[in-house]
Design a protein around this motif. Structure first.
Motif, PDB file in Angstrom:
ATOM      1  N   GLY A  79       0.813  -1.209   0.000  1.00 46.43           N
ATOM      2  CA  GLY A  79       0.000   0.000   0.000  1.00 46.43           C
ATOM      3  C   GLY A  79       0.848   1.259   0.000  1.00 46.43           C
ATOM      4  O   GLY A  79       0.501   2.262  -0.630  1.00 46.43           O
ATOM      5  N   ILE A  80       1.981   1.226   0.686  1.00 48.36           N
ATOM      6  CA  ILE A  80       2.879   2.384   0.707  1.00 48.36           C
ATOM      7  C   ILE A  80       3.474   2.604  -0.680  1.00 48.36           C
ATOM      8  O   ILE A  80       3.556   3.741  -1.154  1.00 48.36           O
ATOM      9  N   LEU A  97       2.993   5.907  -3.097  1.00 51.63           N
ATOM     10  CA  LEU A  97       4.109   6.654  -3.680  1.00 51.63           C
ATOM     11  C   LEU A  97       3.952   6.820  -5.186  1.00 51.63           C
ATOM     12  O   LEU A  97       4.394   7.829  -5.747  1.00 51.63           O
ATOM     13  N   ILE A  98       3.310   5.881  -5.841  1.00 55.55           N
ATOM     14  CA  ILE A  98       3.075   5.977  -7.281  1.00 55.55           C
ATOM     15  C   ILE A  98       2.071   7.082  -7.595  1.00 55.55           C
ATOM     16  O   ILE A  98       2.150   7.723  -8.649  1.00 55.55           O
ATOM     17  N   ALA A 156       0.821  10.825  -1.534  1.00 60.98           N
ATOM     18  CA  ALA A 156       1.597   9.904  -0.711  1.00 60.98           C
ATOM     19  C   ALA A 156       1.879  10.516   0.662  1.00 60.98           C
ATOM     20  O   ALA A 156       1.747   9.831   1.687  1.00 60.98           O
ATOM     21  N   ALA A 157       2.253  11.784   0.706  1.00 55.02           N
ATOM     22  CA  ALA A 157       2.535  12.444   1.989  1.00 55.02           C
ATOM     23  C   ALA A 157       1.282  12.496   2.851  1.00 55.02           C
ATOM     24  O   ALA A 157       1.346  12.273   4.068  1.00 55.02           O
ATOM     25  N   ARG A 158       0.130  12.761   2.227  1.00 52.57           N
ATOM     26  CA  ARG A 158      -1.117  12.836   2.980  1.00 52.57           C
ATOM     27  C   ARG A 158      -1.496  11.466   3.549  1.00 52.57           C
ATOM     28  O   ARG A 158      -1.831  11.337   4.717  1.00 52.57           O
ATOM     29  N   ARG A 159      -1.423  10.423   2.736  1.00 53.07           N
ATOM     30  CA  ARG A 159      -1.819   9.085   3.194  1.00 53.07           C
ATOM     31  C   ARG A 159      -0.818   8.496   4.193  1.00 53.07           C
ATOM     32  O   ARG A 159      -1.205   7.948   5.216  1.00 53.07           O
ATOM     33  N   ILE A 160       0.464   8.604   3.886  1.00 50.51           N
ATOM     34  CA  ILE A 160       1.482   8.064   4.793  1.00 50.51           C
ATOM     35  C   ILE A 160       1.532   8.883   6.079  1.00 50.51           C
ATOM     36  O   ILE A 160       1.624   8.333   7.176  1.00 50.51           O
ATOM     37  N   GLY A 161       1.440  10.204   5.953  1.00 55.54           N
ATOM     38  CA  GLY A 161       1.411  11.064   7.140  1.00 55.54           C
ATOM     39  C   GLY A 161       0.206  10.780   8.014  1.00 55.54           C
ATOM     40  O   GLY A 161       0.300  10.776   9.240  1.00 55.54           O
ATOM     41  N   GLY A 162      -0.945  10.528   7.394  1.00 56.77           N
ATOM     42  CA  GLY A 162      -2.140  10.185   8.164  1.00 56.77           C
ATOM     43  C   GLY A 162      -1.957   8.885   8.934  1.00 56.77           C
ATOM     44  O   GLY A 162      -2.369   8.769  10.088  1.00 56.77           O
ATOM     45  N   ASP A 183      -0.174  -2.301   6.175  1.00 55.00           N
ATOM     46  CA  ASP A 183       0.621  -1.072   6.137  1.00 55.00           C
ATOM     47  C   ASP A 183       0.157  -0.068   7.183  1.00 55.00           C
ATOM     48  O   ASP A 183       0.963   0.686   7.724  1.00 55.00           O
ATOM     49  N   SER A 184      -1.135  -0.064   7.486  1.00 53.27           N
ATOM     50  CA  SER A 184      -1.628   0.804   8.560  1.00 53.27           C
ATOM     51  C   SER A 184      -1.024   0.393   9.894  1.00 53.27           C
ATOM     52  O   SER A 184      -0.647   1.249  10.697  1.00 53.27           O
TER      53      SER A 184
END
Length: 182
Positions: A51-52, A56-57, A63-69, A125-126
């Motif tokens: 998922g990460i 990134l794709i 990507a920053a919003r989802r990974i940061g969340g 991934d969460s």
């Protein structure tokens, strides 16, 4: 910071930590375990970092919003769990290990709880991002906070009277003798 003259301060500190911890867990539970009204859902993601990589794709902003969340969702636990424990004198590594383990178990409980909620899917991934967020928050804030609290405690101890200037606490109590019956 457990015992001694700061007993009331410790109780207030721990009570604040427990209250904030419960409030945060209620908010996280509401955000992650409420049913979503969606026409379809994706399959569960059980392969680590898939998922990460997909995030990134999609581009750096998404990507920053989802990974940061994912990192920020449980990050406050990195500070609130040690605060609820109320310990000042503890090994930093043991504290980190306990906090990260507790954060990982809470994240795992949330992910397992999502299996029964309509519209929510399990994502390994969460679990990874939530645990890393707890660890980062702990490493960034807890050692500095504990050092500051230890300095404040040392300053209060220095203010107390010295050995030559002790304040009388009253006479020593005596125990009356009772005779033995004949």
């Amino acid at each position: 910071m457990r015992q001694g003259s700061d007993g009331q301060a410790v109780i207030r500190f721990r009570a604040a930590g427990v209250s904030l911890l419960l409030a945060h867990l209620l908010l996280v539970g509401w955000l992650t375990l409420r049913p979503l009204d969606v026409p379809w859902t994706t399959a569960a993601n059980l392969s680590p970092f898939a998922g990460i990589k997909a995030d990134l794709i999609l581009g750096p902003v998404t990507a920053a919003r989802r990974i940061g969340g994912g990192l920020l969702l449980l990050a406050p636990l990195g500070v609130l769990l040690p605060m609820a424990g109320g310990r000042l004198l503890v090994s930093p590594w043991a504290s980190l290990a306990r906090t990260v383990a507790a954060g990982a178990l809470i994240s795992l409980a949330i992910e397992l709880g999502q299996t029964g909620v309509p519209g929510q899917v399990v994502d390994v991934d969460s679990l990874i991002l939530n645990t890393v967020g707890v660890a980062l928050a702990h490493v960034l804030f807890v050692p500095a906070l504990r050092a500051r609290l230890r300095r404040r405690k040392q300053q209060r101890i220095r203010v107390l009277p010295r050995a030559g200037h002790e304040v009388s606490q009253g006479p020593t109590p005596t125990i009356s003798r009772v005779g033995i019956a004949p």
